[in-house]
Design an enzyme around this catalytic site. Structure first.
Site, PDB file in Angstrom:
ATOM      1  CE  LYS A   1     -11.115 -10.741 -48.096  1.00  0.00           C
ATOM      2  NZ  LYS A   1     -10.830 -12.000 -47.375  1.00  0.00           N
TER       3      LYS A   1
ATOM      4  CG  ASP B   1     -12.425  -5.667 -43.388  1.00  0.00           C
ATOM      5  OD1 ASP B   1     -13.368  -6.083 -44.094  1.00  0.00           O
ATOM      6  OD2 ASP B   1     -11.382  -6.311 -43.207  1.00  0.00           O
TER       7      ASP B   1
ATOM      8  CG  ASP C   1     -15.688  -6.472 -46.445  1.00  0.00           C
ATOM      9  OD1 ASP C   1     -14.953  -5.601 -46.954  1.00  0.00           O
ATOM     10  OD2 ASP C   1     -15.269  -7.364 -45.695  1.00  0.00           O
TER      11      ASP C   1
ATOM     12  CG  ASP D   1     -11.136  -7.484 -46.538  1.00  0.00           C
ATOM     13  OD1 ASP D   1     -12.389  -7.406 -46.503  1.00  0.00           O
ATOM     14  OD2 ASP D   1     -10.482  -8.233 -45.769  1.00  0.00           O
ATOM     15  NE  ARG D   2     -15.386 -11.275 -47.276  1.00  0.00           N
ATOM     16  CZ  ARG D   2     -16.063 -12.343 -46.910  1.00  0.00           C
ATOM     17  NH1 ARG D   2     -17.346 -12.436 -47.218  1.00  0.00           N
ATOM     18  NH2 ARG D   2     -15.485 -13.311 -46.236  1.00  0.00           N
TER      19      ARG D   2
ATOM     20  CB  SER E   1     -14.358  -9.216 -42.243  1.00  0.00           C
ATOM     21  OG  SER E   1     -14.451  -9.204 -43.635  1.00  0.00           O
ATOM     22  CG  HIS E   2     -17.962 -10.782 -43.986  1.00  0.00           C
ATOM     23  ND1 HIS E   2     -16.614 -11.057 -43.915  1.00  0.00           N
ATOM     24  CD2 HIS E   2     -18.599 -11.913 -43.663  1.00  0.00           C
ATOM     25  CE1 HIS E   2     -16.450 -12.327 -43.576  1.00  0.00           C
ATOM     26  NE2 HIS E   2     -17.641 -12.876 -43.421  1.00  0.00           N
TER      27      HIS E   2
HETATM   28  C1  G1P Z   1     -14.343 -16.519 -45.113  1.00  0.00           C
HETATM   29  C2  G1P Z   1     -14.081 -16.812 -46.577  1.00  0.00           C
HETATM   30  C3  G1P Z   1     -12.602 -16.790 -46.860  1.00  0.00           C
HETATM   31  C4  G1P Z   1     -12.022 -15.451 -46.424  1.00  0.00           C
HETATM   32  C5  G1P Z   1     -12.393 -15.152 -44.986  1.00  0.00           C
HETATM   33  C6  G1P Z   1     -11.979 -13.753 -44.592  1.00  0.00           C
HETATM   34  O1  G1P Z   1     -13.716 -17.485 -44.330  1.00  0.00           O
HETATM   35  O2  G1P Z   1     -14.644 -18.050 -46.943  1.00  0.00           O
HETATM   36  O3  G1P Z   1     -12.387 -17.022 -48.220  1.00  0.00           O
HETATM   37  O4  G1P Z   1     -10.630 -15.451 -46.557  1.00  0.00           O
HETATM   38  O5  G1P Z   1     -13.805 -15.263 -44.805  1.00  0.00           O
HETATM   39  O6  G1P Z   1     -12.603 -12.780 -45.347  1.00  0.00           O
HETATM   40  P1  G1P Z   1     -14.497 -18.742 -43.726  1.00  0.00           P
HETATM   41  O7  G1P Z   1     -15.655 -18.199 -42.925  1.00  0.00           O
HETATM   42  O8  G1P Z   1     -14.992 -19.535 -44.890  1.00  0.00           O
HETATM   43  O9  G1P Z   1     -13.473 -19.467 -42.903  1.00  0.00           O
HETATM   44 ZN    ZN Z   2     -13.492  -7.977 -44.944  1.00  0.00          ZN
END
Ligand code: G1P
Ligand code: ZN
Length: 543
Positions: free
Chosen positions: A376, A279, A277, A281-282, A113-114
Site C-alpha cells: 500500500k 513507514d 504513517d 504505506d498508510r 509501521s505505525h
Molecule cells: C493492521 C491492519 C491491517 C494492515 C496491517 C498492516 O493489522 O488492521 O489491515 O494490513 O495492520 O498495516 P492488524 O493489527 O489488524 O492485524
Molecule cells: Zn505502515
C-alpha cells in the site's frame, strides 16, 4: 567471501504476524535474535548466483544497527550485492518499487509501521519477494519453521559499511550500493499523475497540509510536494524524521494525527489534509472539517481513476480486505469489473495484482494502493486525491457527498480495544464462536441476522486457503459486524470491532458515523459480552 559460522539457539517467538516480525526493540536486542531471524529468511530462500538484496527501513531506533548486521549476513549467504537506501532509509512503498525496478532478489524492510519507535518501543522486519510484495504465508510459515530449529548463522568478515554516502563500495567481491531513497519513487509518482494539473491547482491558492508525523515520508513529501509540485513550504508539517517519531504514535488516524486534525477542523483550515504513517504505506485523507474513511476513499478512487493519467485505460478490478466496507463493491458493480474480498493484510493482494486481475486495492486500516508497487502506498493515495481535486475543482466534502448520493453511504467505523490481557480477548472470541450458530434468524432492533461465519479465503490464483480470518455477523440489509484480533501488536491483545450499516437515505448522509451506528455498536457489545469479559467501558481508538 570469508565468514564466521556462529552457533545459536532458536527463539520460539519468531512467528511473523500480519506484516512481518514485530517485537519490542529490547527483544530484537537479545544476542542472536535478529541474526537468527535473518538467517532463517535466507535459509528459506534459494538465493541465485549474483543476487542483489534491497534493504532499507523507516529509520526508527535500531534501524542502522540492524542494517549493518543484515548486510553482513547477506554477504555471508551468497548475495553479491545489497542496495541500501541512504542512511538506511526506504519507505515501504519505495522499497517495493526498488525491488521491482532493479529486479532484485526481494528485499528486507525494517519497520514496525505505525507502532511507536524508540528504545522502549517497537521494531520490525519482513521479507518482500521479487514481485516487491510481502512474502506470502507459505514463505512466512517456512521462515518460522526454520527459526524454530536454527543452530547457526553466518556473518561475513567485513567491516561496517558506509551507508550515508551515495555510490558503490566493494569489499571482498561483495558490493554495497547506497541509493537515493526518494528519486526513483518520486519519478514513479510523476509517471502516474498529472503534475502539471496539480501544480496549476496549487497556483489557484488551493491549500493543503501534509503531516509526515516525524516519520519516513518527510523527505519524500518535500521532494514531491515542494520541489516537484511547487506547493508552498507551509503545505507540509512534521517532516523532520526522528528515531522515535518525535515521541509520537505515527499512525494517521483521527486519534493519533491530532495535530493535523486540529488544523483541518480549525477556523483557517486548508482545503485538503493528509497524513502518512511510520513507514509511509498508510494514508489519511481529510477535507476542510471533513474526514474521508479509508473505505470510502478506496471507493472514490475506483470511481474516479479513469480521469487520472496513470489509470486512464481503466482498472482491471478491485480488491478489499474483508473488514473493509462494501462501498467499493458498488463501484465495481457499476463499472462491471470484478471485486475480490481477501483476508486482512496486504500480502493477500499480491497474487491478484501479479495475475492482472486487480489494479486497485484497499483496507479500512488507512491502506490504499495500486499495482504500481506491491505495497500500500500513502503518498500515492494523497497524490491521487490531489489529481482528482485538480481536475474536478470541487471540495473534498462535495466529492464524497456526490459519491454517496450516487451509490448510497456505507456508514463505517472501527472500534479498537487495545492491550487487553490475551486470555480475556480469547474469551470474547470464544464466546462469539460458540454463540454464533444460535444467532442466525434472530432480530436485534432493526437488524435481522442473516448468516454468521469465521471468514476463510481461498486464493483464486494459487488455491491456498486461509482460515479463521475474522468473525462475521451479517445482517439481512447488508449491514454487518466483524470481530478480529490484531496480528500486529506486540503487547497483550487488540480486539477490533468493525461496524458497517448501509444508508441509502441521502437526508442522513450528513450525520456523524458514530451517531448513525449507535444501535449497531450496542448490538456488537451485546453479542460479544465485551464489557462483561474485559471490564472495558469504551474503545481505545475509534476510526
Ligand atoms: C493492521 C491492519 C491491517 C494492515 C496491517 C498492516 O493489522 O488492521 O489491515 O494490513 O495492520 O498495516 P492488524 O493489527 O489488524 O492485524
Ligand atoms: Zn505502515
Amino acid at each position: 567471501m570469508k565468514f564466521q559460522t556462529i552457533s545459536t539457539q532458536p527463539f520460539s517467538d519468531q512467528k511473523p504476524g500480519t506484516s512481518g516480525l514485530r517485537k519490542r526493540v529490547k527483544v530484537f536486542q537479545h544476542p542472536h535474535y535478529l541474526e537468527n531471524f535473518v538467517q532463517s529468511i535466507f535459509d528459506t530462500l534459494e538465493i541465485p548466483a549474483n543476487a542483489t538484496l534491497t534493504l532499507g527501513g523507516d529509520g526508527r531506533y535500531y534501524n542502522r544497527v540492524a542494517i549493518q548486521t543484515i548486510i553482513k549476513i547477506a554477504a555471508a549467504n551468497g548475495f553479491a550485492k545489497v542496495m541500501v537506501g541512504q542512511g538506511g532509509i526506504l519507505s515501504t512503498p519505495a522499497a517495493s518499487h526498488v525491488i521491482r525496478k532493479y529486479q532484485t532478489f526481494g528485499g528486507i524492510i525494517l519497520s514496525a509501521s505505525h507502532n511507536p519507535g524508540g528504545p522502549d518501543n517497537d521494531f520490525g522486519i519482513k521479507y518482500n519477494t521479487t514481485n516487491g510484495g510481502p512474502a506470502p504465508e507459505k514463505i512466512t510459515e517456512a521462515i518460522f519453521a526454520k527459526s524454530k530449529t536454527i543452530a547457526q548463522y553466518r556473518l561475513a568478515d567485513i567491516p561496517d559499511m558506509d551507508i550515508d554516502t551515495l555510490g558503490t563500495q566493494k569489499v571482498n567481491g561483495f558490493t554495497v550500493e547506497v541509493i537515493d531513497p526518494v528519486a526513483d519513487y518520486a519519478d514513479l509518482m510523476e509517471s502516474l499523475f498529472d503534475f502539471d494539473a496539480i501544480r496549476a491547482l496549487f497556483k489557484t491558492g488551493f491549500r493543503m497540509k501534509f503531516d509526515a508525523m516525524h516519520a519516513v515520508t518527510g523527505p519524500y513529501a518535500k521532494e514531491v510536494f515542494l520541489n516537484r509540485l511547487g506547493a508552498d513550504a507551509s503545505s507540509v508539517m512534521n517532516c523532520e524524521a526522528s528515531e522515535d517519531f518525535g515521541g509520537g504514535h505515527p499512525d494517521p488516524n483521527l486519534t493519533y494525527a491530532h495535530d493535523l486534525v486540529e488544523i483541518m477542523y480549525g477556523d483557517d483550515a486548508p482545503d485538503f489534509g493528509a497524513a502518512s504513517d511510520g513507514d509511509g504505506d498508510r494514508n489519511m485523507i481529510l477535507g476542510k472539517h471533513f474526514f474521508v474513511t479509508p473505505s470510502d476513499s478506496l471507493a472514490l478512487i475506483a470511481a474516479n481513476a479513469r480521469i487520472v493519467k496513470g489509470y486512464s485505460g481503466g482498472i482491471a478490478g478491485v480488491a478489499r480486505s474483508m473488514p473493509t466496507s462494501a462501498a467499493v463493491d458498488k463501484v465495481a458493480q457499476s463499472l462491471d469489473i470484478p471485486c475480490y474480498e481477501t483476508p486482512t493484510g496486504w500480502k493477500f493482494f499480491g497474487n491478484l495484482m501479479d495475475a492482472g486481475k486487480v489494479t486497485l486495492c484497499g483496507e479500512e486500516s488507512f491502506g490504499t494502493g495500486s499495482s504500481h508497487v506491491r505495497e500500500k502506498d500513502g503518498l500515492w493515495a494523497v497524490l491521487l486525491w490531489l489529481n482528482i481535486l485538480a481536475i474536478k475543482r470541487q471540495s473534498v466534502e462535495q466529492i464524497v457527498m456526490r459519491h454517496w448520493l450516487q451509490f448510497g453511504r456505507n456508514v463505517y467505523s472501527r472500534h479498537d480495544y487495545e492491550d487487553i490481557p490475551t486470555d480475556e480477548a480469547n474469551a470474547v472470541i470464544q464466546h462469539l464462536r460458540d454463540s454464533m450458530p444460535g444467532l442466525v434468524g434472530k432480530t436485534f432492533g432493526q437488524y435481522k441476522v442473516a448468516t454468521c461465519d469465521d471468514f476463510s479465503y481461498t486464493d483464486p490464483i494459487d488455491g491456498s486457503v486461509s482460515t479463521k480470518q475474522g468473525l462475521r455477523v451479517l445482517f439481512e440489509d447488508g449491514s454487518r459486524i466483524v470481530y478480529r484480533l490484531s496480528g500486529t501488536g506486540t503487547e497483550g491483545a487488540t480486539l477490533r470491532i468493525y461496524l458497517e450499516a448501509f444508508e441509502p437515505d441521502s437526508a442522513k448522509h450528513g450525520l456523524d458515523a458514530q451517531v448513525l451506528l449507535q444501535e449497531m455498536i450496542q448490538i456488537a457489545l451485546q453479542l460479544s459480552q465485551l464489557k462483561e469479559k474485559t471490564g472495558r467501558e469504551k474503545p481505545t481508538v475509534i476510526t
